[in-house]
Design a protein around this motif. Structure first.
Motif, short mmCIF file in Angstrom:
data_model
loop_
_atom_site.label_atom_id
_atom_site.label_comp_id
_atom_site.label_asym_id
_atom_site.label_seq_id
_atom_site.Cartn_x
_atom_site.Cartn_y
_atom_site.Cartn_z
N GLY A 90 35.42 44.77 23.63
CA GLY A 90 35.04 43.85 23.22
C GLY A 90 35.23 43.46 21.60
N TYR A 91 37.08 43.13 21.68
CA TYR A 91 37.33 42.68 19.82
C TYR A 91 38.51 42.00 20.11
CZ TYR A 91 42.22 45.33 20.98
OH TYR A 91 43.12 46.28 21.59
N GLY A 92 38.52 41.13 19.45
CA GLY A 92 40.56 39.99 19.53
C GLY A 92 39.63 38.15 19.37
N CYS A 93 38.59 37.98 20.67
CA CYS A 93 38.34 36.97 20.52
C CYS A 93 36.36 36.71 20.81
CB CYS A 93 38.72 36.29 21.87
SG CYS A 93 38.73 37.08 23.65
N SER A 94 36.47 35.73 20.75
CA SER A 94 34.61 35.66 21.12
C SER A 94 34.92 36.46 22.58
CB SER A 94 34.49 34.02 20.89
OG SER A 94 34.37 33.27 22.31
N PHE A 95 33.01 36.35 23.44
CA PHE A 95 32.46 37.02 23.92
C PHE A 95 32.18 35.70 24.88
CE2 PHE A 95 30.41 39.43 20.74
CZ PHE A 95 31.54 40.93 21.20
N VAL A 96 32.44 35.05 24.38
CA VAL A 96 31.99 33.85 25.72
C VAL A 96 33.30 33.35 26.85
CG1 VAL A 96 32.07 31.87 24.25
CG2 VAL A 96 30.85 31.92 25.82
N LYS A 97 34.88 33.94 25.63
CA LYS A 97 36.05 32.85 25.71
C LYS A 97 36.06 34.69 27.02
CE LYS A 97 38.26 31.27 23.14
NZ LYS A 97 39.42 31.29 22.76
N LYS A 98 35.65 35.89 26.99
CA LYS A 98 36.13 36.51 27.65
C LYS A 98 35.31 36.93 28.72
CE LYS A 98 36.69 40.19 23.68
NZ LYS A 98 37.79 40.70 23.59
N VAL A 99 34.29 36.32 28.99
CA VAL A 99 33.75 36.13 29.94
C VAL A 99 34.19 35.40 31.34
CG1 VAL A 99 31.11 35.65 31.13
CG2 VAL A 99 31.39 37.04 29.05
N LEU A 100 34.82 34.06 30.31
CA LEU A 100 34.52 32.57 30.92
C LEU A 100 36.14 33.58 32.38
CD1 LEU A 100 34.73 29.68 31.68
CD2 LEU A 100 35.67 29.09 29.68
N HIS A 101 36.91 33.76 30.84
CA HIS A 101 38.21 34.00 31.73
C HIS A 101 37.72 35.52 32.99
CE1 HIS A 101 41.05 33.77 27.71
NE2 HIS A 101 40.64 32.33 28.78
N ALA A 102 37.12 35.92 32.60
CA ALA A 102 36.89 36.51 33.85
C ALA A 102 36.11 36.56 35.43
CB ALA A 102 36.28 37.93 33.35
N GLN A 103 35.34 35.64 34.86
CA GLN A 103 34.85 34.08 35.77
C GLN A 103 36.32 33.43 36.38
OE1 GLN A 103 31.57 31.60 34.31
NE2 GLN A 103 32.44 30.17 35.42
N GLN A 104 37.00 33.14 36.06
CA GLN A 104 37.89 31.85 36.12
C GLN A 104 38.74 33.10 36.81
OE1 GLN A 104 39.46 30.99 32.75
NE2 GLN A 104 37.98 28.42 32.90
N ALA A 105 38.56 34.63 37.03
CA ALA A 105 39.68 35.64 37.65
C ALA A 105 39.63 35.77 39.40
CB ALA A 105 39.80 36.75 37.04
N GLY A 106 37.68 35.45 39.05
CA GLY A 106 36.89 35.90 40.25
C GLY A 106 35.88 37.39 40.39
N TYR A 107 35.88 37.46 39.26
CA TYR A 107 35.30 38.82 39.00
C TYR A 107 33.62 37.90 38.91
CZ TYR A 107 38.33 41.53 37.61
OH TYR A 107 39.35 42.51 37.76
N GLN A 108 32.30 39.11 39.50
CA GLN A 108 31.05 38.56 39.67
C GLN A 108 29.79 38.41 38.41
OE1 GLN A 108 32.89 39.86 41.92
NE2 GLN A 108 32.89 37.85 43.21
N THR A 109 30.64 39.60 37.36
CA THR A 109 29.74 39.97 36.73
C THR A 109 30.91 40.65 35.52
OG1 THR A 109 28.23 40.58 38.03
CG2 THR A 109 28.00 41.34 35.62
N ALA A 110 30.16 40.51 34.32
CA ALA A 110 31.68 41.00 33.38
C ALA A 110 30.24 41.69 32.65
CB ALA A 110 31.93 40.17 32.18
N VAL A 111 31.22 43.41 31.81
CA VAL A 111 30.45 43.95 31.06
C VAL A 111 31.70 44.03 30.47
CG1 VAL A 111 30.30 46.86 30.87
CG2 VAL A 111 29.59 45.73 32.90
N VAL A 112 31.53 43.94 28.81
CA VAL A 112 32.04 44.05 27.78
C VAL A 112 31.85 45.74 26.68
CG1 VAL A 112 32.88 42.81 25.49
CG2 VAL A 112 32.21 41.44 27.38
#
Length: 337
Positions: A90-112
């Motif tokens: 949970g550091y380095g950039c915004s939370f919403v950007k992290k979750v978007l990258h997880a979604q684009q990679a094919g993950y169904q859920t993200a835990v930060v």
């Protein structure tokens, strides 16, 4: 007893706040044949909710770990029902950007998770355009989930976990923020409760200390351990009023009062020269209080007697005055005669 009754509302409030606080948490639960471990988490205020029955899948650490750039895809599922959950720092950039990258990679859920801390934060969306693209649920948790993953990782897929939604699920950012404000208010309330307890104990301790080390008044009785006043060098007699200092040495009340008046600064015991606390110096013994009350009663009776006989006093004064005047007029006549 009264003190505990006064503190009871703080106890009830703290207990109620803890119950309310627990309602907003989701959980990241890990199960194996021997134990079940659950870690608290907070749902993000963007994206869809977790399903009511929860969500199970493999928790996988992403590369790069903070997901501030495009991340690697999860392992290929052997079955269509297999779900992969991205674990992100949970550091380095915004939370919403992290979750978007997880979604684009094919993950169904993200835990930060929070790095080097168990403190939970609400994941807010600072970019409305990216927020509208989010289609997977996400949670924020402490570092314990990451540490647990390191201890239990046995295969490349990750650890099989279950995400449990909170009982009171608030998905809107504004509502979630209000709930967090209540959480911080609860924390402040709990801190205030502990501060109140500490202050109460300090005050009680100071009162006890003052009472234990104050000057005590005592009426001498035959057989008491105190025998002689070292100021006047006279032995104590039955009924003498004494003052016992905080150093446990006793003196006649009049003698020690005179001694204290001769000391310009710090008060000390005449015998041991220790500094003494004169707190309670102005107190009266029950016998002294009774004597003062009797004197007041006598004064009141005298006043009432005088008020009831003022007329008589006035008439007597008039008679005396007239008799004096008669004598004055008679005197010249006698002289003339």
């Amino acid at each position: 007893m009264n003190l505990w009754l006064q503190l009871l509302p703080f106890v009830v409030t703290t207990a109620f706040c803890k119950v309310t606080l627990a309602e907003i948490f989701a959980y990241v639960a890990y199960n194996d044949s021997s134990k079940c471990v659950a870690y608290k988490a907070l749902p993000a205020c963007f994206g869809p909710r977790l399903p009511a029955e929860g969500l199970t899948g493999y928790l996988v650490r992403v590369i790069p770990p903070n997901a501030c750039h495009a991340i690697e895809n999860p392992p290929a599922p052997r079955q269509a029902s297999e779900t992969y959950i991205a674990l992100i720092q949970g550091y380095g950039c915004s939370f919403v950007k992290k979750v978007l990258h997880a979604q684009q990679a094919g993950y169904q859920t993200a835990v930060v998770y929070n790095v080097d801390s168990e403190e939970l934060s609400t994941m807010m969306a600072d970019d409305k355009e990216i927020q509208q693209l989010i289609e997977i649920p996400s949670l924020f948790t402490g570092q314990s989930v990451s540490l647990h993953l390191q201890r239990t990782l046995q295969c490349a897929k990750g650890v099989y976990v279950r995400l449990l939604p909170p009982k009171l699920y608030l998905s809107a950012c504004q509502e979630n923020t209000k709930m967090l404000e209540k959480t911080f208010t609860t924390k402040d309330c709990r801190d205030l409760f502990y501060i109140t307890i500490a202050n109460t104990l300090i005050i009680v301790g100071l009162i006890w200390y003052k009472r234990a080390h104050r000057t005590k008044l005592h009426t001498y009785k035959k057989g008491d351990k105190h025998e002689t006043c070292v100021i006047c060098m006279a032995g104590y007699k039955e009924g003498d009023h004494l003052k016992i200092l905080s150093c446990s040495h006793a003196y006649h009340s009049v003698c020690i009062d005179t001694w204290f008046r001769t000391l310009p600064g710090k008060k000390t015991c005449p015998f041991c020269k220790q500094s003494v606390n004169t707190y309670g110096q102005g107190d009266l013994l029950p016998e002294q209080a009774g004597e003062d009350a009797n004197e007041e009663e006598w004064d009141q009776e005298d006043d009432a007697f005088r008020e009831g006989h003022e007329d008589e006093y006035a008439e007597e004064e008039k008679d005396d005055a007239s008799s004096v005047e008669g004598e004055r007029f008679d005197a010249p006549e006698n002289n003339i005669t």
